[in-house]
Design an enzyme around this catalytic site. Structure first.
Site, mmCIF file in Angstrom:
data_model
loop_
_atom_site.group_PDB
_atom_site.id
_atom_site.type_symbol
_atom_site.label_atom_id
_atom_site.label_comp_id
_atom_site.label_asym_id
_atom_site.label_seq_id
_atom_site.Cartn_x
_atom_site.Cartn_y
_atom_site.Cartn_z
ATOM 1 N N CYS A 238 49.838 54.221 -1.623
ATOM 2 C CA CYS A 238 49.798 55.740 -2.381
ATOM 3 C C CYS A 238 51.452 55.792 -2.533
ATOM 4 O O CYS A 238 51.704 56.443 -3.377
ATOM 5 C CB CYS A 238 49.585 56.655 -1.309
ATOM 6 S SG CYS A 238 50.624 56.812 0.094
ATOM 7 N N HIS B 265 56.409 57.023 1.522
ATOM 8 C CA HIS B 265 54.859 57.816 1.304
ATOM 9 C C HIS B 265 55.239 58.881 0.193
ATOM 10 O O HIS B 265 55.995 59.673 0.136
ATOM 11 C CB HIS B 265 54.498 58.481 2.567
ATOM 12 C CG HIS B 265 54.362 57.359 3.530
ATOM 13 N ND1 HIS B 265 53.000 56.474 3.695
ATOM 14 C CD2 HIS B 265 54.971 57.151 4.622
ATOM 15 C CE1 HIS B 265 53.148 55.850 4.846
ATOM 16 N NE2 HIS B 265 54.250 56.105 5.509
ATOM 17 N N GLU C 31 46.464 35.617 -5.838
ATOM 18 C CA GLU C 31 47.444 34.537 -5.694
ATOM 19 C C GLU C 31 47.011 33.287 -4.671
ATOM 20 O O GLU C 31 46.671 33.687 -3.602
ATOM 21 C CB GLU C 31 49.035 35.116 -5.083
ATOM 22 C CG GLU C 31 49.923 34.123 -4.869
ATOM 23 C CD GLU C 31 50.598 33.745 -6.081
ATOM 24 O OE1 GLU C 31 51.154 32.435 -6.124
ATOM 25 O OE2 GLU C 31 50.881 34.439 -7.241
ATOM 26 N N LYS D 260 48.298 30.011 -2.618
ATOM 27 C CA LYS D 260 49.491 29.599 -2.048
ATOM 28 C C LYS D 260 48.720 28.482 -0.924
ATOM 29 O O LYS D 260 48.058 28.684 -0.268
ATOM 30 C CB LYS D 260 50.299 30.314 -1.118
ATOM 31 C CG LYS D 260 51.306 31.436 -1.880
ATOM 32 C CD LYS D 260 52.475 30.511 -2.375
ATOM 33 C CE LYS D 260 53.318 31.254 -3.120
ATOM 34 N NZ LYS D 260 53.608 31.064 -4.417
ATOM 35 N N CYS E 88 52.000 60.411 -0.579
ATOM 36 C CA CYS E 88 50.879 61.302 -0.256
ATOM 37 C C CYS E 88 51.111 62.139 1.087
ATOM 38 O O CYS E 88 51.952 61.940 2.042
ATOM 39 C CB CYS E 88 49.680 60.456 -0.146
ATOM 40 S SG CYS E 88 49.354 59.658 1.327
ATOM 41 N N GLU F 79 44.031 32.386 -10.450
ATOM 42 C CA GLU F 79 45.204 33.138 -10.235
ATOM 43 C C GLU F 79 45.089 34.416 -11.383
ATOM 44 O O GLU F 79 44.873 34.182 -12.356
ATOM 45 C CB GLU F 79 46.381 32.766 -10.140
ATOM 46 C CG GLU F 79 46.768 31.879 -8.839
ATOM 47 C CD GLU F 79 48.223 31.328 -8.770
ATOM 48 O OE1 GLU F 79 48.652 31.658 -7.476
ATOM 49 O OE2 GLU F 79 48.698 31.091 -9.628
#
Length: 339
Positions: A304, A268, A196, A198, A270, A191
């Site tokens: 972004c 956002h 990650e 699980k 961008c 990890e």
């Protein structure tokens, strides 16, 4: 005569800087000893009322919280440690008195709340979020952990994201390019900030996956490299265990994942208003050449803007009502750009 005709009690006029926005939140138990005796749910419920009202007033130019004491003390009592702590958490300031003053009159208790903007931090005010919140709902990866940003971290994160609004891509590991995995094989990397593991909880897979997505996927999207959430790997042994094929319907699992990700609030910075960029791959897990079950990889590209696990928990007063802030408004107000 009616109440409004009477002269206001002059001792209330603590400071002329308090506008007369008064929010009455009803009954609350005060005093450390009294609050300790409450059932946990009742203590939490009362605390939530106080914090919501305090947050709304801090964000709306200040005002007064009025409450009726549910306890029967004849003498003045303190507020209670859990209430004090939640107000400190809200303002992220050790100095309660910078924002709150209290006054008890008979069964009436008043908390005078200053405006959030009145606090003059010693450092430059450009380091300070413009509004306060109980939770930013913004997560980020740090090492192998997922951490919740406090208001100041969120403020820096949003500012940085806004200034560097660009899209950069990272290439996934070859391991994810395989068309199947072997039951019990050990994943050849640990990890990390961008990985990650699980395990599939065998019962209620759909619910389990739905519950982990908001935190983990938003955290990866908010982290510079993005990352991959690998479901079906034991995070201690790194063994691929997958989920037995009888217990999972691949198509509906994939839909559940996609819907949960598309539901995440995002803001956002961008121009392209791009969607969160992710891929969901369901991989066959074979045992001795036979299909045993499935593992699932969700790869997330860095985003972004900012992705939230849910709408931030912050309120304002509008038309004398306490209203939750929508995610986009919250970001605009945090950064103080005109909505």
């Amino acid at each position: 005569g009616s109440m409004s005709m009477e002269k206001p009690d002059s001792s209330f006029m603590l400071e002329s800087s308090y506008p007369d926005l008064v929010i009455n939140i009803g009954k609350v138990t005060l005093g450390e000893g009294n609050r300790k005796k409450l059932q946990k749910f009742q203590r939490e419920e009362e605390k939530a009322k106080v914090v919501k009202a305090a947050c709304a007033l801090l964000n709306s130019g200040g005002g007064v919280i009025q409450l009726e004491m549910a306890n029967n003390d004849k003498h003045p009592v303190e507020m209670g440690l859990d209430l004090e702590e939640s107000l400190r958490t809200l303002t992220q300031s050790l100095n309660l008195e910078a924002f709150f003053k209290t006054k008890q009159e008979g069964k009436c208790y008043y908390i005078f709340v200053k405006s959030w903007s009145s606090d003059l931090f010693t450092e430059d005010s450009s380091f300070k979020p413009r509004i306060c919140s109980l939770s930013s709902s913004l997560y980020i990866r740090s090492g192998t952990s997922v951490l919740l940003m406090n208001s100041r971290d969120a403020f820096h994160f949003l500012n940085t994201r806004k200034m560097n609004a660009k899209n950069d891509l990272h290439s996934p590991y070859e391991f994810f390019q395989k068309d199947h995995l072997e039951y019990g094989e050990i994943v050849p990397f640990p990890e990390s900030q961008s990985i990650e593991f699980k395990q599939f909880s065998t019962k209620r897979i759909q619910e389990y996956v739905k519950s982990i997505i908001p935190e983990y996927i938003s955290a990866f999207a908010n982290t510079e490299e993005g990352g991959s959430l690998f479901i079906g790997v034991d995070d201690k042994s790194k063994k691929v265990l997958g989920c037995a094929k009888e217990k999972v319907d691949c198509d509906s699992l994939k839909k559940t994942i996609e819907n949960a990700i598309y539901k995440l609030p995002c803001v956002h910075f961008c121009q392209s208003q791009c969607q969160i960029d992710f891929t969901v791959k369901i991989l066959n897990v074979l045992a001795k050449g036979e299909l045993y079950g499935y593992a699932c990889v969700i790869e997330v590209k860095p985003f972004c803007g900012a992705i939230f696990s849910e709408a931030p928990r912050s309120w304002m007063v509008k038309d004398k009502l306490i209203c939750p802030l929508a995610t986009q408004d919250w970001v605009n107000m945090m950064l103080d750009t005109d909505p």
